[in-house]
Write a protein that holds these residues in place. Structure first.
Motif, PDB file in Angstrom:
ATOM      1  N   ILE A   1       0.846  -1.174   0.000  1.00 35.25           N
ATOM      2  CA  ILE A   1       0.000   0.000   0.000  1.00 35.25           C
ATOM      3  C   ILE A   1       0.892   1.237   0.000  1.00 35.25           C
ATOM      4  CG2 ILE A   1      -1.690   1.326   1.309  1.00 35.25           C
ATOM      5  CD1 ILE A   1      -2.804  -1.245   2.349  1.00 35.25           C
ATOM      6  N   GLY A   2       0.726   2.083  -0.970  1.00 31.72           N
ATOM      7  CA  GLY A   2       1.504   3.311  -1.035  1.00 31.72           C
ATOM      8  C   GLY A   2       2.617   3.216  -2.056  1.00 31.72           C
ATOM      9  N   PRO A   3       2.886   4.319  -2.742  1.00 35.24           N
ATOM     10  CA  PRO A   3       3.897   4.315  -3.796  1.00 35.24           C
ATOM     11  C   PRO A   3       5.264   4.747  -3.280  1.00 35.24           C
ATOM     12  CG  PRO A   3       2.686   6.367  -3.850  1.00 35.24           C
ATOM     13  CD  PRO A   3       2.130   5.571  -2.689  1.00 35.24           C
ATOM     14  N   VAL A   4       6.252   4.641  -4.152  1.00 32.02           N
ATOM     15  CA  VAL A   4       7.566   5.245  -3.933  1.00 32.02           C
ATOM     16  C   VAL A   4       7.752   6.324  -4.995  1.00 32.02           C
ATOM     17  CG1 VAL A   4       8.536   3.152  -2.930  1.00 32.02           C
ATOM     18  CG2 VAL A   4       8.769   3.566  -5.388  1.00 32.02           C
ATOM     19  N   THR A   5       8.586   7.303  -4.686  1.00 34.39           N
ATOM     20  CA  THR A   5       8.777   8.444  -5.574  1.00 34.39           C
ATOM     21  C   THR A   5      10.211   8.454  -6.089  1.00 34.39           C
ATOM     22  OG1 THR A   5       7.145   9.736  -4.348  1.00 34.39           O
ATOM     23  CG2 THR A   5       8.652  10.958  -5.778  1.00 34.39           C
TER      24      THR A   5
ATOM     25  N   VAL B   1      15.234   8.272 -16.360  1.00 38.80           N
ATOM     26  CA  VAL B   1      14.666   8.455 -17.694  1.00 38.80           C
ATOM     27  C   VAL B   1      13.176   8.752 -17.594  1.00 38.80           C
ATOM     28  CG1 VAL B   1      14.198   7.325 -19.894  1.00 38.80           C
ATOM     29  CG2 VAL B   1      16.421   7.010 -18.781  1.00 38.80           C
ATOM     30  N   ARG B   2      12.484   8.062 -16.677  1.00 41.44           N
ATOM     31  CA  ARG B   2      11.059   8.295 -16.466  1.00 41.44           C
ATOM     32  C   ARG B   2      10.799   8.493 -14.980  1.00 41.44           C
ATOM     33  NH1 ARG B   2      11.086   4.065 -20.216  1.00 41.44           N
ATOM     34  NH2 ARG B   2      10.730   2.542 -18.551  1.00 41.44           N
ATOM     35  N   PRO B   3      11.138   9.650 -14.435  1.00 39.97           N
ATOM     36  CA  PRO B   3      10.871   9.888 -13.010  1.00 39.97           C
ATOM     37  C   PRO B   3       9.377   9.935 -12.744  1.00 39.97           C
ATOM     38  CG  PRO B   3      11.536  11.921 -14.080  1.00 39.97           C
ATOM     39  CD  PRO B   3      11.718  10.833 -15.093  1.00 39.97           C
ATOM     40  N   GLY B   4       9.002   9.663 -11.515  1.00 38.34           N
ATOM     41  CA  GLY B   4       7.585   9.707 -11.174  1.00 38.34           C
ATOM     42  C   GLY B   4       7.287   8.876  -9.951  1.00 38.34           C
ATOM     43  N   ILE B   5       6.025   8.525  -9.800  1.00 35.00           N
ATOM     44  CA  ILE B   5       5.541   7.764  -8.654  1.00 35.00           C
ATOM     45  C   ILE B   5       5.210   6.347  -9.122  1.00 35.00           C
ATOM     46  CG2 ILE B   5       3.729   7.604  -6.914  1.00 35.00           C
ATOM     47  CD1 ILE B   5       3.494  10.629  -7.021  1.00 35.00           C
ATOM     48  N   TYR B   6       5.722   5.361  -8.390  1.00 34.02           N
ATOM     49  CA  TYR B   6       5.574   3.956  -8.789  1.00 34.02           C
ATOM     50  C   TYR B   6       5.022   3.140  -7.628  1.00 34.02           C
ATOM     51  CZ  TYR B   6       8.417   4.956 -12.926  1.00 34.02           C
ATOM     52  OH  TYR B   6       8.889   5.465 -14.113  1.00 34.02           O
TER      53      TYR B   6
ATOM     54  N   GLY C   1       6.364   4.894   0.542  1.00 35.42           N
ATOM     55  CA  GLY C   1       6.759   6.196   1.057  1.00 35.42           C
ATOM     56  C   GLY C   1       8.208   6.535   0.832  1.00 35.42           C
ATOM     57  N   ASP C   2       9.027   5.585   0.370  1.00 34.85           N
ATOM     58  CA  ASP C   2      10.436   5.880   0.100  1.00 34.85           C
ATOM     59  C   ASP C   2      10.549   6.917  -1.019  1.00 34.85           C
ATOM     60  OD1 ASP C   2      11.189   4.078   2.011  1.00 34.85           O
ATOM     61  OD2 ASP C   2      11.792   2.506   0.610  1.00 34.85           O
ATOM     62  N   LEU C   3      11.593   7.718  -0.938  1.00 32.85           N
ATOM     63  CA  LEU C   3      11.890   8.691  -1.986  1.00 32.85           C
ATOM     64  C   LEU C   3      13.332   8.519  -2.416  1.00 32.85           C
ATOM     65  CD1 LEU C   3      10.929  12.404  -2.265  1.00 32.85           C
ATOM     66  CD2 LEU C   3      13.329  11.774  -2.440  1.00 32.85           C
ATOM     67  N   VAL C   4      13.557   8.465  -3.722  1.00 29.41           N
ATOM     68  CA  VAL C   4      14.900   8.352  -4.280  1.00 29.41           C
ATOM     69  C   VAL C   4      15.120   9.540  -5.205  1.00 29.41           C
ATOM     70  CG1 VAL C   4      16.559   6.876  -5.463  1.00 29.41           C
ATOM     71  CG2 VAL C   4      14.614   5.836  -4.254  1.00 29.41           C
ATOM     72  N   ALA C   5      16.111  10.358  -4.884  1.00 32.23           N
ATOM     73  CA  ALA C   5      16.443  11.534  -5.697  1.00 32.23           C
ATOM     74  C   ALA C   5      17.860  11.372  -6.230  1.00 32.23           C
ATOM     75  CB  ALA C   5      16.322  12.810  -4.868  1.00 32.23           C
ATOM     76  N   ILE C   6      18.004  11.404  -7.529  1.00 32.26           N
ATOM     77  CA  ILE C   6      19.308  11.278  -8.179  1.00 32.26           C
ATOM     78  C   ILE C   6      19.663  12.639  -8.792  1.00 32.26           C
ATOM     79  CG2 ILE C   6      20.694  10.089  -9.912  1.00 32.26           C
ATOM     80  CD1 ILE C   6      19.841   8.196  -7.802  1.00 32.26           C
TER      81      ILE C   6
ATOM     82  N   ALA D   1      15.006   0.141 -12.911  1.00 35.45           N
ATOM     83  CA  ALA D   1      14.799  -0.420 -14.246  1.00 35.45           C
ATOM     84  C   ALA D   1      13.410  -0.072 -14.775  1.00 35.45           C
ATOM     85  CB  ALA D   1      14.998  -1.934 -14.203  1.00 35.45           C
ATOM     86  N   ARG D   2      12.404  -0.096 -13.915  1.00 29.25           N
ATOM     87  CA  ARG D   2      11.055   0.260 -14.344  1.00 29.25           C
ATOM     88  C   ARG D   2      10.990   1.719 -14.791  1.00 29.25           C
ATOM     89  NH1 ARG D   2       7.348  -1.119  -9.431  1.00 29.25           N
ATOM     90  NH2 ARG D   2       5.809  -0.070 -10.798  1.00 29.25           N
ATOM     91  N   ALA D   3      11.845   2.560 -14.195  1.00 26.07           N
ATOM     92  CA  ALA D   3      11.879   3.975 -14.567  1.00 26.07           C
ATOM     93  C   ALA D   3      12.758   4.229 -15.781  1.00 26.07           C
ATOM     94  CB  ALA D   3      12.377   4.808 -13.386  1.00 26.07           C
ATOM     95  N   GLY D   4      13.212   3.185 -16.440  1.00 26.51           N
ATOM     96  CA  GLY D   4      14.018   3.352 -17.644  1.00 26.51           C
ATOM     97  C   GLY D   4      15.492   3.530 -17.391  1.00 26.51           C
ATOM     98  N   GLY D   5      15.935   3.380 -16.146  1.00 23.88           N
ATOM     99  CA  GLY D   5      17.345   3.574 -15.822  1.00 23.88           C
ATOM    100  C   GLY D   5      17.673   5.039 -15.574  1.00 23.88           C
ATOM    101  N   LEU D   6      18.963   5.330 -15.501  1.00 20.98           N
ATOM    102  CA  LEU D   6      19.436   6.681 -15.203  1.00 20.98           C
ATOM    103  C   LEU D   6      19.851   7.389 -16.486  1.00 20.98           C
ATOM    104  CD1 LEU D   6      21.635   5.940 -12.042  1.00 20.98           C
ATOM    105  CD2 LEU D   6      19.181   6.437 -12.165  1.00 20.98           C
TER     106      LEU D   6
END
Length: 316
Positions: A63-67, A73-78, A194-199, A91-96
């Motif tokens: 329950i709940g997404p990660v950001t 390549v495709r940042p967003g909420i998953y 609720g995790d957030l990953v910022a590159i 990998a789901r976000a298309g990589g870096l």
């Protein structure tokens, strides 16, 4: 956001609890498991005071997404499934992107943020308790050195207020380079809702803060050590304590800066680092008040650096 999971009823093991026909405190309840998926469950008749319990089983989806923000390549909420790891989400976000700086990744988690915030509050309470003990001891001693003590107590109160107002980022030190994670699966962190990953993009500066003449950000220079950046920032102030200076590295770790009298300025530091030069805490240490001042400053500096990266990447 707390980690929870979608739970669906387990219809194959519904528990029916029925009181005995004879009213007796010594006779146990009769419990039966019913499979509601079968066709004969309709023949089960319920009586007054019967109790049905539908057990809940874990689903595969959290329950709940990660950001993901910044240089994906495709940042967003998953949305994630239970047991999904950081490399899979990347990998789901298309990589870096080619401009990504995974060594400076900021990974935040709410449970970690709460523990850090509690640590700030605890340090502030301990500092104020130390101030009260010092003031009481000075009063018993006849108020000798009251002017110096008054200034120290005022500075201690200001630090305690700063700790209470500091905002914890909840940062965890993680490996976010997909190439490294492919060869080191033990470093691949499990994701939580609720995790957030910022590159961030690869930076080109090093920041110097604390007791230096001209704090701020300086252009990164290959091979420069902490001492080089401190000198470029005007050098240490009169009451700086170089022996306690430390570096907040881009990945969130901290290490000594090597600014002591017999040190060589530490190893070369990477871009995106922050050099922190604290003030000399010896007056407080003589009263047993701030033995952990460097550790506290490190936590605050780490949180500030993490929040700065989140703001920059979030504005992308």
């Amino acid at each position: 956001m707390r980690c929870a999971c979608y739970r669906i009823p387990d219809l194959s093991a519904v528990e029916l609890a029925r009181e005995p026909a004879e009213q007796s405190a010594t006779l146990p309840l009769a419990r039966t498991l019913i499979d509601l998926r079968s066709r004969n469950f309709a023949a089960v008749r319920l009586s007054p005071r019967d109790a049905l319990r539908l057990p809940r089983g874990f689903g595969d989806r959290d329950i709940g997404p990660v950001t993901l923000s910044g240089e994906f390549v495709r940042p967003g909420i998953y949305d994630i499934r239970r047991g999904e790891r950081l490399s899979e989400v990347i990998a789901r976000a298309g990589g870096l992107t080619p401009q990504a700086y995974p060594y400076g990744a900021v990974f935040t988690r709410e449970s970690v943020r709460q523990r850090q915030q509690d640590g700030f509050s605890r340090s502030a309470r301990e500092l104020e308790q130390g101030l009260m003990q010092v003031a009481a001891g000075q009063a018993v001693a006849g108020m000798r050195g009251s002017a110096d003590l008054g200034g120290a107590i005022m500075a201690g109160r200001e630090l305690a207020n700063s700790l209470r107002q500091a905002r914890a980022a909840g940062r965890m030190v993680v490996e976010a380079n997909p190439v490294i994670l492919a060869g080191r699966p033990d470093l691949d962190v499990l994701m939580e809702p609720g995790d957030l990953v910022a590159i961030p993009k690869r930076p080109n500066e090093v920041t110097v803060v604390g007791s230096v003449l001209n704090p701020g950000s300086l252009q990164f220079a290959t091979g420069w050590r902490a001492g080089d950046y401190v000198r470029a920032a005007g050098g240490q102030q009169r009451f700086a304590d170089g022996s306690r200076a430390f570096i907040v590295l881009p990945n969130g770790q901290s290490s000594p800066a090597g600014l002591g009298a017999w040190q060589m300025g530490g190893p070369p530091i990477p871009p995106g680092s922050t050099v922190v030069v604290p003030q000399d805490p010896s007056p407080y240490e003589s009263w047993g008040m701030l033995r952990d001042v460097t550790q506290v400053l490190s936590q605050v500096a780490l949180s500030s650096a993490a929040l700065a990266v989140i703001v920059r990447t979030g504005a992308r």
